[in-house]
Motif scaffolding. Sequence first.
Motif, PDB file in Angstrom:
ATOM      1  N   PHE A 172       1.072  -1.252   0.206  1.00 23.34           N
ATOM      2  CA  PHE A 172       0.032  -0.059  -0.100  1.00 23.34           C
ATOM      3  C   PHE A 172       0.558   1.751   0.253  1.00 23.34           C
ATOM      4  O   PHE A 172       0.505   2.334  -0.824  1.00 23.34           O
ATOM      5  CB  PHE A 172      -0.753   0.106   1.507  1.00 23.34           C
ATOM      6  N   LEU A 173       1.878   0.943   0.130  1.00 25.44           N
ATOM      7  CA  LEU A 173       2.378   2.842   0.647  1.00 25.44           C
ATOM      8  C   LEU A 173       3.010   2.386  -0.693  1.00 25.44           C
ATOM      9  O   LEU A 173       3.314   3.980  -0.690  1.00 25.44           O
ATOM     10  CB  LEU A 173       4.017   2.209   1.894  1.00 25.44           C
ATOM     11  N   VAL A 185      -7.896  -1.199   2.851  1.00 26.92           N
ATOM     12  CA  VAL A 185      -8.116  -0.537   1.847  1.00 26.92           C
ATOM     13  C   VAL A 185      -7.443   0.668   1.488  1.00 26.92           C
ATOM     14  O   VAL A 185      -6.788   1.641   2.087  1.00 26.92           O
ATOM     15  CB  VAL A 185      -9.699  -0.189   1.920  1.00 26.92           C
ATOM     16  N   ILE A 186      -7.734   0.991  -0.228  1.00 26.24           N
ATOM     17  CA  ILE A 186      -7.334   3.008   0.239  1.00 26.24           C
ATOM     18  C   ILE A 186      -8.010   3.642  -0.438  1.00 26.24           C
ATOM     19  O   ILE A 186      -9.023   3.407  -1.030  1.00 26.24           O
ATOM     20  CB  ILE A 186      -5.688   2.588  -1.554  1.00 26.24           C
ATOM     21  N   GLU A 187      -7.605   4.909   0.695  1.00 24.87           N
ATOM     22  CA  GLU A 187      -8.986   6.137   0.466  1.00 24.87           C
ATOM     23  C   GLU A 187      -8.590   6.834  -0.358  1.00 24.87           C
ATOM     24  O   GLU A 187      -7.225   7.403  -0.173  1.00 24.87           O
ATOM     25  CB  GLU A 187      -9.515   6.509   1.780  1.00 24.87           C
ATOM     26  N   TYR A 205     -12.882   4.233  -2.149  1.00 24.14           N
ATOM     27  CA  TYR A 205     -11.967   3.068  -1.431  1.00 24.14           C
ATOM     28  C   TYR A 205     -11.377   1.843  -2.347  1.00 24.14           C
ATOM     29  O   TYR A 205     -13.229   1.673  -3.368  1.00 24.14           O
ATOM     30  CB  TYR A 205     -12.832   2.602  -1.104  1.00 24.14           C
ATOM     31  N   PHE A 206     -10.280   1.494  -2.318  1.00 21.52           N
ATOM     32  CA  PHE A 206      -9.961   0.706  -3.795  1.00 21.52           C
ATOM     33  C   PHE A 206      -8.389  -0.300  -2.707  1.00 21.52           C
ATOM     34  O   PHE A 206      -8.662  -0.313  -1.498  1.00 21.52           O
ATOM     35  CB  PHE A 206      -9.213   1.587  -4.336  1.00 21.52           C
ATOM     36  N   GLN A 207      -8.849  -1.138  -3.626  1.00 19.37           N
ATOM     37  CA  GLN A 207      -7.847  -2.266  -3.488  1.00 19.37           C
ATOM     38  C   GLN A 207      -7.490  -3.600  -4.186  1.00 19.37           C
ATOM     39  O   GLN A 207      -7.965  -3.332  -5.598  1.00 19.37           O
ATOM     40  CB  GLN A 207      -8.871  -3.141  -2.705  1.00 19.37           C
ATOM     41  N   PRO A 208      -6.445  -3.103  -4.412  1.00 18.22           N
ATOM     42  CA  PRO A 208      -5.020  -3.682  -5.929  1.00 18.22           C
ATOM     43  C   PRO A 208      -5.873  -5.639  -5.563  1.00 18.22           C
ATOM     44  O   PRO A 208      -5.603  -6.083  -4.812  1.00 18.22           O
ATOM     45  CB  PRO A 208      -4.030  -3.724  -4.822  1.00 18.22           C
ATOM     46  N   ALA A 209      -6.057  -5.728  -6.949  1.00 14.51           N
ATOM     47  CA  ALA A 209      -6.077  -7.205  -7.394  1.00 14.51           C
ATOM     48  C   ALA A 209      -5.201  -7.888  -6.802  1.00 14.51           C
ATOM     49  O   ALA A 209      -3.790  -7.606  -7.336  1.00 14.51           O
ATOM     50  CB  ALA A 209      -6.753  -7.287  -8.974  1.00 14.51           C
ATOM     51  N   GLU A 210      -5.254  -9.201  -6.984  1.00 16.13           N
ATOM     52  CA  GLU A 210      -3.895  -9.936  -6.804  1.00 16.13           C
ATOM     53  C   GLU A 210      -3.993 -11.290  -8.532  1.00 16.13           C
ATOM     54  O   GLU A 210      -2.882 -11.592  -8.343  1.00 16.13           O
ATOM     55  CB  GLU A 210      -4.386 -11.055  -5.713  1.00 16.13           C
ATOM     56  N   LEU A 211      -5.218 -11.219  -8.785  1.00 16.18           N
ATOM     57  CA  LEU A 211      -5.448 -12.412  -9.942  1.00 16.18           C
ATOM     58  C   LEU A 211      -6.273 -11.655 -10.651  1.00 16.18           C
ATOM     59  O   LEU A 211      -7.685 -10.754 -10.714  1.00 16.18           O
ATOM     60  CB  LEU A 211      -5.934 -13.296  -9.963  1.00 16.18           C
ATOM     61  N   LEU A 212      -6.040 -11.884 -12.469  1.00 18.23           N
ATOM     62  CA  LEU A 212      -6.993 -11.126 -13.194  1.00 18.23           C
ATOM     63  C   LEU A 212      -7.073 -12.259 -14.187  1.00 18.23           C
ATOM     64  O   LEU A 212      -6.552 -13.590 -14.282  1.00 18.23           O
ATOM     65  CB  LEU A 212      -5.868 -10.163 -13.960  1.00 18.23           C
ATOM     66  N   PHE A 213      -8.768 -12.796 -14.894  1.00 14.17           N
ATOM     67  CA  PHE A 213      -9.597 -13.669 -15.012  1.00 14.17           C
ATOM     68  C   PHE A 213      -9.379 -12.956 -16.203  1.00 14.17           C
ATOM     69  O   PHE A 213     -10.369 -12.107 -16.589  1.00 14.17           O
ATOM     70  CB  PHE A 213     -10.939 -14.695 -13.884  1.00 14.17           C
TER      71      PHE A 213
END
Length: 378
Positions: free
Chosen positions: A76-77, A233-235, A356-364
Amino acid sequence: MSKQHAQVAKDILACTGNSVASSTWAAIVPCTWPWFTLSHTTQFTPLLVLAVVANGSTLLCVSGLKRLVVYGQLQFLTIIKVLQKGLKENFADAQVSVVDCPDLTQEPFKFPAKGICGKPRIADVGGVPYLIPLVQKEKVYDLNTVAKDIELPGAFILGAGAVSSKILGVNAELIPIVQTKSEKKPAVNGSYVAQINPADKGCLLEKYSSKYTDCEFGLLANLYASEGQPGKVIEVKANGRTGELNFVSCLRQTLEKHYGEKPVGMGGTFIIQKGKAKIHIMPPEFSTCPLNTDEDVNNWLKFFEMKAPLICQPVIVSRDPGFDLRVEHTHCFSHHGEGGHYHQDTSPDSVQYLGYFQPAELLFRIDRPQETHLVGRD
């Protein structure tokens, strides 16, 4: 650790923007992985999966038959610093920080899940080539099936897509907000539909569950999925747009500029708290004449200026690694009867964004069109 594994670890860390000494590596474990579903009809077996634990961050590297694709939970940083810099080039004021995800079951969201955390992933289903130049109505999908395809049954799904015209009888925008079914619980569909009102040709926004009981959609969708859990989460706060880029494009292009050829995905939700926005809604009837250019598409679409507050569901991938992705797609709804596909705010001086966001770990990639083009991807 062998020299070969050490070099692979360095490559993975370099791909994700991390740089650590070999002494900080906790483990690098080669292992096989079961069938990895990329579409309803095609399956693909990765040759090798390497799980790397470095500085407390778990990175996942999938080595495929033709290419190496890296997706990881970015620190996140790092991403905060990157986004802060990019946003300040496009907004008068921007603040990015790590916070606890607000309870999304409460106002103004009223989602069926409390958060956007837990095994975050992105799915790109179908595509614009199934809509234009001419529609392929047989392309129908189910969000419960998608949850299984992305190896997360019971997933909480947000995003942007099109309705199933077989269910509604017309074409319309879908704002998917679904807690998919699990072994213990039925699906909870909090989605909205934005369509052209036959009475006055304006926007008609309705809760999907007010008329329908399924979780189907048609043609295309860009989806962010997670376990729907609370967590960090990332605000992102951005006020007063000074540049030409819209909020989502600014986020995506900032990530692309920093991470280059390595794709970074994010999803979540944001609110246009003040101001107005340019929104489109597809007509109820599909075009009988081929839509071959962006101009053709824009002449077919119906555009509106809609007022805040608008609750938006963005799905972002910084760049396409060769999967024919739609790299950004955002739909929105409101509690005052307006919603659709977000393009841009139309009140740059007064606009206020809170996301409010979250980085994804996987893409399908699911049901990728065999014949493709780049028309209508805005």
